[in-house]
Design an enzyme around this catalytic site. Structure first.
Site, PDB file in Angstrom:
ATOM      1  N   HIS A 117      45.340  22.738  37.780  1.00 19.17           N
ATOM      2  CA  HIS A 117      44.764  22.331  39.048  1.00 19.17           C
ATOM      3  C   HIS A 117      44.064  23.514  39.734  1.00 19.17           C
ATOM      4  CE1 HIS A 117      44.412  19.825  42.585  1.00 19.17           C
ATOM      5  NE2 HIS A 117      44.925  20.790  43.329  1.00 19.17           N
ATOM      6  N   PRO A 145      54.581  17.671  34.418  1.00 14.30           N
ATOM      7  CA  PRO A 145      53.234  18.184  34.664  1.00 14.30           C
ATOM      8  C   PRO A 145      52.489  17.432  35.757  1.00 14.30           C
ATOM      9  CG  PRO A 145      53.381  17.176  32.467  1.00 14.30           C
ATOM     10  CD  PRO A 145      54.752  17.240  33.018  1.00 14.30           C
ATOM     11  N   VAL A 194      50.716  23.595  39.782  1.00 15.52           N
ATOM     12  CA  VAL A 194      49.741  24.337  38.987  1.00 15.52           C
ATOM     13  C   VAL A 194      49.105  23.484  37.898  1.00 15.52           C
ATOM     14  CG1 VAL A 194      50.667  26.644  39.353  1.00 15.52           C
ATOM     15  CG2 VAL A 194      51.624  25.206  37.547  1.00 15.52           C
ATOM     16  N   GLU A 195      49.750  22.367  37.545  1.00 16.71           N
ATOM     17  CA  GLU A 195      49.167  21.551  36.479  1.00 16.71           C
ATOM     18  C   GLU A 195      48.332  20.413  37.060  1.00 16.71           C
ATOM     19  OE1 GLU A 195      51.559  20.897  32.958  1.00 16.71           O
ATOM     20  OE2 GLU A 195      52.761  22.650  33.429  1.00 16.71           O
ATOM     21  N   MET A 196      48.967  19.278  37.386  1.00 14.53           N
ATOM     22  CA  MET A 196      48.171  18.136  37.846  1.00 14.53           C
ATOM     23  C   MET A 196      48.281  17.878  39.349  1.00 14.53           C
ATOM     24  SD  MET A 196      48.953  15.886  34.453  1.00 14.53           S
ATOM     25  CE  MET A 196      47.876  14.477  34.662  1.00 14.53           C
TER      26      MET A 196
END
Ligand code: CU
Lengths: 106, 343
Positions: free
Chosen positions: B100, B137, B142-144
């Site tokens: 992200h 996630p 930090v991911e989605m």
């Protein structure tokens, strides 16, 4: 008569509570990166003593129903875990995740 | 010694076999040890699915749509497949993942091949099942960066998804739980196909070159790769410190009291491995030759280093045989079709 039946009742009561309290301790050994049991069915309140009978460090943990984690379990060490809650749970070694078993608490 | 590791016995026996066959004629491969080793690498016939989330076509199809759908992320721009991209052997081809807001992640994106057989998930094993993992996630900033309290509402607002969930999960419809179950079911169908190595194991002597056969023999003997990359999927599903130079605590984050878990990461599969450079949890090794050089040198000496890591004394020719062997583990795959998104 009355006295007899009363003491009988008392005795029965004792027996009943004795059964309820008679929690069994089961033993599961860890050897060759395997638990000695694949699946163990126990009664709520029973305990299992996990004994590391291997020459390497293991661990025993479970994240469901009755959660516990023994941390590092050195060769020869053992841990006794009480299973209070009913249900089915997977028990594993966190170092060797293929080393696993199922505990069913009834 | 109270206990003898079965693999250690097999390994010693194998070493003896190699020696007695005459190491002097290095070009001569000992056929009987090869045949013996091959039996440890036979592919399983069926994909395992858990009792509490059995396979159905409807679930797998729905899971595929969810896996490719960027609307599962906070920005509506990142899908699972952005990082686990089938065009890059279900990784992203990067040394470290990018999530992200283009933020770099701490570790390399692993492949999702053959996870139906996995024991624990992630480089440090922090998840127990694919169902549990799938939600991670989505929620991770930090991911989605998806707000999990709104995801059910967002998907329910898409009529196409309402219909698909009602077919796949007739009594449940759209819930956090059914989203995870559908994604996990799809992931379990992502299985590597028949590689030249499998055809050789099945008896076709012409399926792989001579150097690769020598590499396979080294893999199971002198190079000791089999100590960790064992079985048809080339992993023991355990965690080891192989002596890479980086300060990531690895599995010690979960097991702080266990010395050997410091810098220990999950053994990855070697199936289709030549499609996934750069290698390792930190993407620090650029190609397979560099990986073999690392093992040949033995890794950084420290208390947590695996007892199975020792300098190997491989000649340059032997190093190249190991690479040639790993190249035979890649199956010819049909391109993966991208599903149409429900509207
Ligand atoms: Cu263990």
């Amino acid at each position: 008569m009355l006295r007899i039946s009363l003491s009988l009742l008392a005795a029965l009561g004792l027996v009943v509570s004795a059964i309820a309290l008679a929690a069994t301790d089961h033993t599961v050994t860890e050897k060759g990166k395997k638990f000695s049991e694949k699946k163990l069915t126990i009664q709520a309140g029973d305990s299992i003593t996990f004994v590391n009978d291997d020459n390497i460090t293991h661990n025993v943990y479970s994240k469901k129903v009755n959660q516990f984690d023994t941390g590092a379990q050195k060769p020869g060490a053992s841990d006794r875990i009480v299973f209070k809650n009913k249900g089915k749970q997977k028990v594993r070694c966190a170092i060797h995740p293929k080393m696993k078993m199922t505990v069913v608490v009834e | 010694m109270k206990l003898i590791d079965v693999r250690a016995v097999a390994f010693c026996a194998a070493m003896l076999a190699v020696f007695s066959a005459g190491i002097s004629s290095a070009s001569q491969l000992d056929k009987s040890s090869l045949e013996q080793w091959k039996t440890d690498y036979v592919r399983p016939g069926l994909v395992p699915f858990p009792e509490d989330n059995p396979y159905t076509v409807e679930k797998a199809d729905l899971g595929k749509k969810l896996f490719f759908d960027p609307r599962l992320s906070g920005s509506n721009a990142i899908s699972c497949a952005s990082c686990h991209n089938p065009a890059f052997s279900w990784g992203d081809g990067l040394a470290k993942g990018v999530g992200h807001g283009s933020r770099q992640l701490g570790r390399r994106t692993p492949t999702i091949w053959n996870l139906a057989w996995a024991e624990l998930l992630m480089w440090d094993g922090r998840f127990e099942t694919l169902e549990e993992q799938a939600l991670g996630p989505m929620a991770a900033d930090v991911e989605m960066a998806q707000d999990m309290s709104t995801i059910v509402g967002e998907l329910s607002a898409i009529p196409g998804y309402r219909a698909l969930f009602n077919i796949a999960f007739p009594d449940e419809g759209i819930t956090i739980d059914t989203i995870a179950k559908a994604i996990a079911t799809y992931e379990r169908t992502v299985v590597t196909g028949i590689a030249p190595f499998d055809r050789w194991v099945a008896g076709d002597e012409t399926a792989i070159p001579e150097e690769a056969k020598r590499g396979f023999a080294l893999f199971n003997s002198k190079a000791n790769c089999v100590a960790c990359h064992s079985g048809w999927n080339f992993t023991d599903d355990s965690f080891h410190d192989i002596g890479l130079n980086d300060d990531d605590p690895g599995r010690a984050a979960e097991l702080p009291g266990v010395e050997k878990m410091r810098h220990a990461f999950k053994t990855p599969t070697l199936r289709n491995i030549d499609l996934r450079a750069p290698f390792m949890h930190d993407g620090s090794l650029t190609d397979l030759a560099a990986v073999v050089r690392h093992y040949n040198a033995g890794g950084i000496q420290r208390p947590s280093l695996s007892d199975d890591m020792k300098p190997l004394g491989l000649t340059p020719a032997e190093e190249s045989y190991l690479v040639a062997f790993m190249e035979t583990l890649t199956s010819p795959e049909e391109p993966v079709s991208i599903p149409l998104m429900p509207r």
